[in-house]
Design an enzyme around this catalytic site. Structure first.
Site, PDB file in Angstrom:
ATOM      1  N   HIS A 132     -11.319  -0.908  -7.032  1.00  0.00           N
ATOM      2  CA  HIS A 132     -11.625  -1.474  -5.711  1.00  0.00           C
ATOM      3  C   HIS A 132     -12.834  -2.383  -5.855  1.00  0.00           C
ATOM      4  O   HIS A 132     -13.930  -1.930  -6.189  1.00  0.00           O
ATOM      5  CB  HIS A 132     -11.911  -0.376  -4.695  1.00  0.00           C
ATOM      6  N   HIS A 134     -15.378  -5.554  -4.339  1.00  0.00           N
ATOM      7  CA  HIS A 134     -15.920  -6.274  -3.193  1.00  0.00           C
ATOM      8  C   HIS A 134     -16.312  -7.697  -3.594  1.00  0.00           C
ATOM      9  O   HIS A 134     -17.157  -8.306  -2.949  1.00  0.00           O
ATOM     10  CB  HIS A 134     -17.151  -5.550  -2.637  1.00  0.00           C
ATOM     11  N   GLU A 157      -1.961 -20.860 -14.093  1.00  0.00           N
ATOM     12  CA  GLU A 157      -1.847 -20.186 -15.389  1.00  0.00           C
ATOM     13  C   GLU A 157      -2.038 -18.677 -15.323  1.00  0.00           C
ATOM     14  O   GLU A 157      -1.256 -17.926 -15.881  1.00  0.00           O
ATOM     15  CB  GLU A 157      -2.853 -20.801 -16.369  1.00  0.00           C
ATOM     16  N   HIS A 207     -13.215  -7.993   3.255  1.00  0.00           N
ATOM     17  CA  HIS A 207     -13.685  -6.738   2.664  1.00  0.00           C
ATOM     18  C   HIS A 207     -13.583  -6.754   1.141  1.00  0.00           C
ATOM     19  O   HIS A 207     -14.593  -6.703   0.449  1.00  0.00           O
ATOM     20  CB  HIS A 207     -12.861  -5.579   3.252  1.00  0.00           C
ATOM     21  N   ASP A 282      18.035 -20.207   5.752  1.00  0.00           N
ATOM     22  CA  ASP A 282      18.874 -19.109   5.291  1.00  0.00           C
ATOM     23  C   ASP A 282      19.652 -19.613   4.065  1.00  0.00           C
ATOM     24  O   ASP A 282      19.687 -20.827   3.799  1.00  0.00           O
ATOM     25  CB  ASP A 282      19.824 -18.707   6.423  1.00  0.00           C
ATOM     26  N   GLU A 284      23.103 -17.875   2.567  1.00  0.00           N
ATOM     27  CA  GLU A 284      24.547 -17.722   2.751  1.00  0.00           C
ATOM     28  C   GLU A 284      25.025 -18.475   3.989  1.00  0.00           C
ATOM     29  O   GLU A 284      24.550 -18.228   5.091  1.00  0.00           O
ATOM     30  CB  GLU A 284      24.910 -16.247   2.904  1.00  0.00           C
ATOM     31  N   SER A 417      15.967 -14.984   3.139  1.00  0.00           N
ATOM     32  CA  SER A 417      17.298 -14.457   2.848  1.00  0.00           C
ATOM     33  C   SER A 417      17.233 -12.957   2.666  1.00  0.00           C
ATOM     34  O   SER A 417      16.185 -12.395   2.339  1.00  0.00           O
ATOM     35  CB  SER A 417      17.849 -15.112   1.577  1.00  0.00           C
ATOM     36  N   LYS A 451      16.432  -9.437   9.200  1.00  0.00           N
ATOM     37  CA  LYS A 451      16.617 -10.812   9.663  1.00  0.00           C
ATOM     38  C   LYS A 451      17.109 -10.900  11.101  1.00  0.00           C
ATOM     39  O   LYS A 451      17.113 -11.994  11.676  1.00  0.00           O
ATOM     40  CB  LYS A 451      17.582 -11.554   8.739  1.00  0.00           C
TER      41      LYS A 451
END
Length: 518
Positions: A132, A134, A157, A207, A282, A284, A417, A451
């Site tokens: 953790h 800061h 990179e 934070h 979308d 499909e 999607s 969706k």
């Protein structure tokens, strides 16, 4: 005494043995955490007693899940940390060893306030270490777009230093909101971990960051890469360069002044009146024939699921896929979903486990279920197909020209999607028209939400950072998705393509048969 709540695991008795607790593995872990605290203090990640580190005490004789945990304390100057300052916890969070009190002006010993959050990473991700930080760059990175729920970056990179990512991949780090007390972040951190199965970090706005890995080396390496990438994003922002797109062009289509401290941008903030426009597509029935998905992609995944699971069974990626499938199947069995069969435990015969997995996956594919566990596995199977050239992405002829046109005009284009983000990138990266990902700025999948639910589109609008959802054009072939997006304030167009389902009469939406009509 417990540092945080949790049920007792089967290996608890073994891990709490005096020999293990006083042994070499725990001693080395104590010294390692103290050394890392001192090192990260010099990096500016854990100054002012902020930040914390935890690692598993590596004992090869025990599974990672049963190994003891060493955590740094709260209130101790990180640059002066020593092994004796550390807490030792059982695998389920029970404090087994506490440091002795030191004379004034030192505070009484206290386990880190991060403990319940660390335990979520251990239990939900099987982590071997959690950091953790800061670091200032982790705070500022969440301020670049105050409304964003994710930090996104691509074509940089150091992205390849993040587990499961390469240079061309899009790095997505969830952002949760800060709270007055660290422990209050526990639930939102857990929700983010569950919603982003590929993530190895969670940012906390204003934070810091939580980063985990399967070992301390992996966690440290990724933490260094994350800090580098956040610092790069901040510097690119100062230069007016967009870090979220492959070409890293000017932010907001070159409409933003070169200096972020220009008089037209008070306090270095973008003009709130500037107009941003995005297109969300979308796949499909919109960019790609439904027949390609139903007749090519789905059958390929179905026919190769057993081969894929057998050949990759021991890999970390497939273990994660199986873990997600187990969770889904357990829920399906409770809900009486037809076709669901119990999956034997991990220690069962490999073939028995695979047989059950195949049966469930085939049932899910047959039902065309839009669930993350299935879509993630399908994406990994399709990756093999694209890499071997057995598969090639198919898009309608008008799609490449439209993408090029939008890209040239400064319009940002995204994909939303039910297929996993990886599957989306594979499809657009391997078409007869070449790699179309260069024209796309990001990918959303079901980890964002269903969706057909309005809140999913609200989340997308927050991620894209537009001033109003009305500045987003969503194109889909599904009426229910169109309704949900419109309810979120999006502009919506319905795509009419061969093989698409018929629309209700008087549906009220504009329709097109080609992107050239837009």
């Amino acid at each position: 005494m417990a540092c945080c709540g949790g049920g007792r695991g089967e290996g608890a008795a073994a891990t709490e043995s005096e020999a293990y607790l006083e042994g070499e593995a725990v001693r080395e872990a104590r010294e390692l955490v103290a050394e890392l605290c001192r090192h990260f203090y010099g990096q500016g990640w854990v100054t002012g007693t902020g930040g914390s580190i935890t690692v598993k005490a590596n004992d090869p004789a025990l599974p990672l899940a049963d190994q003891l945990i060493v955590m740094s304390p709260s209130g101790v100057q990180k640059e002066r940390m020593v092994a004796e300052d550390m807490y030792v916890l059982s695998a389920d969070g029970k404090v087994l060893s506490s440091p002795v009190s030191k004379p004034w002006p030192n505070k009484p010993p206290k386990c880190t306030d991060c403990a319940p959050l660390f335990m979520k990473a251990y239990l939900m991700r099987g982590a071997g270490a959690v950091i953790h930080s800061h670091g200032m760059e982790t705070c500022i990175a969440t301020m670049l777009d105050p409304g964003a729920k994710e930090f996104r970056m691509t074509h940089m990179e150091m992205i390849k230093g993040i587990k499961g990512h390469g240079y061309r991949d899009e790095l997505v780090v969830p952002i949760i909101e800060n709270t007055p007390y660290e422990y209050e972040l526990t639930d939102s951190l857990a929700e983010a971990i569950a919603a982003y199965p590929k993530a190895t970090a969670v940012l906390v706005r204003n934070h810091g960051i939580y980063v985990w890995g399967d070992s301390w080396i992996n966690a440290k390496t990724q933490a260094e890469c994350y800090h580098y990438l956040f610092d790069a994003a901040i510097k690119l922002y100062q230069l007016g360069i967009d870090w979220t797109t492959p070409e890293h062009g000017p932010i907001n289509s070159a409409k933003r002044p070169r200096s972020v401290l220009s008089s037209s941008i008070p306090n270095g903030c973008p003009d709130s009146k500037s107009s941003k426009h995005c297109v969300v597509l979308d796949i499909e029935g919109t960019t790609t024939p439904i027949s390609f998905v139903t007749d090519v992609m789905f059958p390929y995944a179905r026919d190769n699921v057993r081969k894929h699971l057998t050949s990759t069974y021991s890999s970390d990626e497939t273990k994660e896929d199986i873990k997600l499938l187990r969770i889904q199947v357990e829920e399906d069995l409770k809900n009486g979903i037809v076709g669901s069969v119990p999956i034997p435990p991990d220690d069962a015969d490999k073939e028995e486990v695979i047989n059950a997995l195949v049966a469930n996956v085939e049932s899910m594919i047959k039902a065309d279920r839009k669930i993350t566990s299935l879509k993630q596995l399908q994406g990994h199977i399709w990756r093999t197909g694209f890499e071997s050239k057995e598969l090639q992405g198919v898009v309608f002829d008008d799609v490449p020209e439209a993408l090029k046109h939008w890209h040239a005009s400064g319009m940002k284009v995204y994909i939303y999607s039910s297929g996993s983000r990886e599957a989306q990138r594979l499809l657009f990266g391997n078409t007869a028209y070449g790699d179309l990902r260069q024209y796309l700025c990001g990918f959303f999948d079901t980890t964002t939400g269903n969706k057909r639910e309005t809140r999913s589109y609200f989340e997308i609008s927050q991620s894209l950072g537009v001033d109003s959802p009305a500045q987003i054009l969503f194109i889909t072939d599904v009426f229910q998705e169109a309704v949900a997006a419109k309810s979120a304030g999006f502009e919506v167009i319905i795509s009419i393509r061969p093989g698409n389902a018929p629309l209700p009469e008087n549906h009220g939406f504009r329709t097109i048969k080609s992107f050239s009509e837009i």
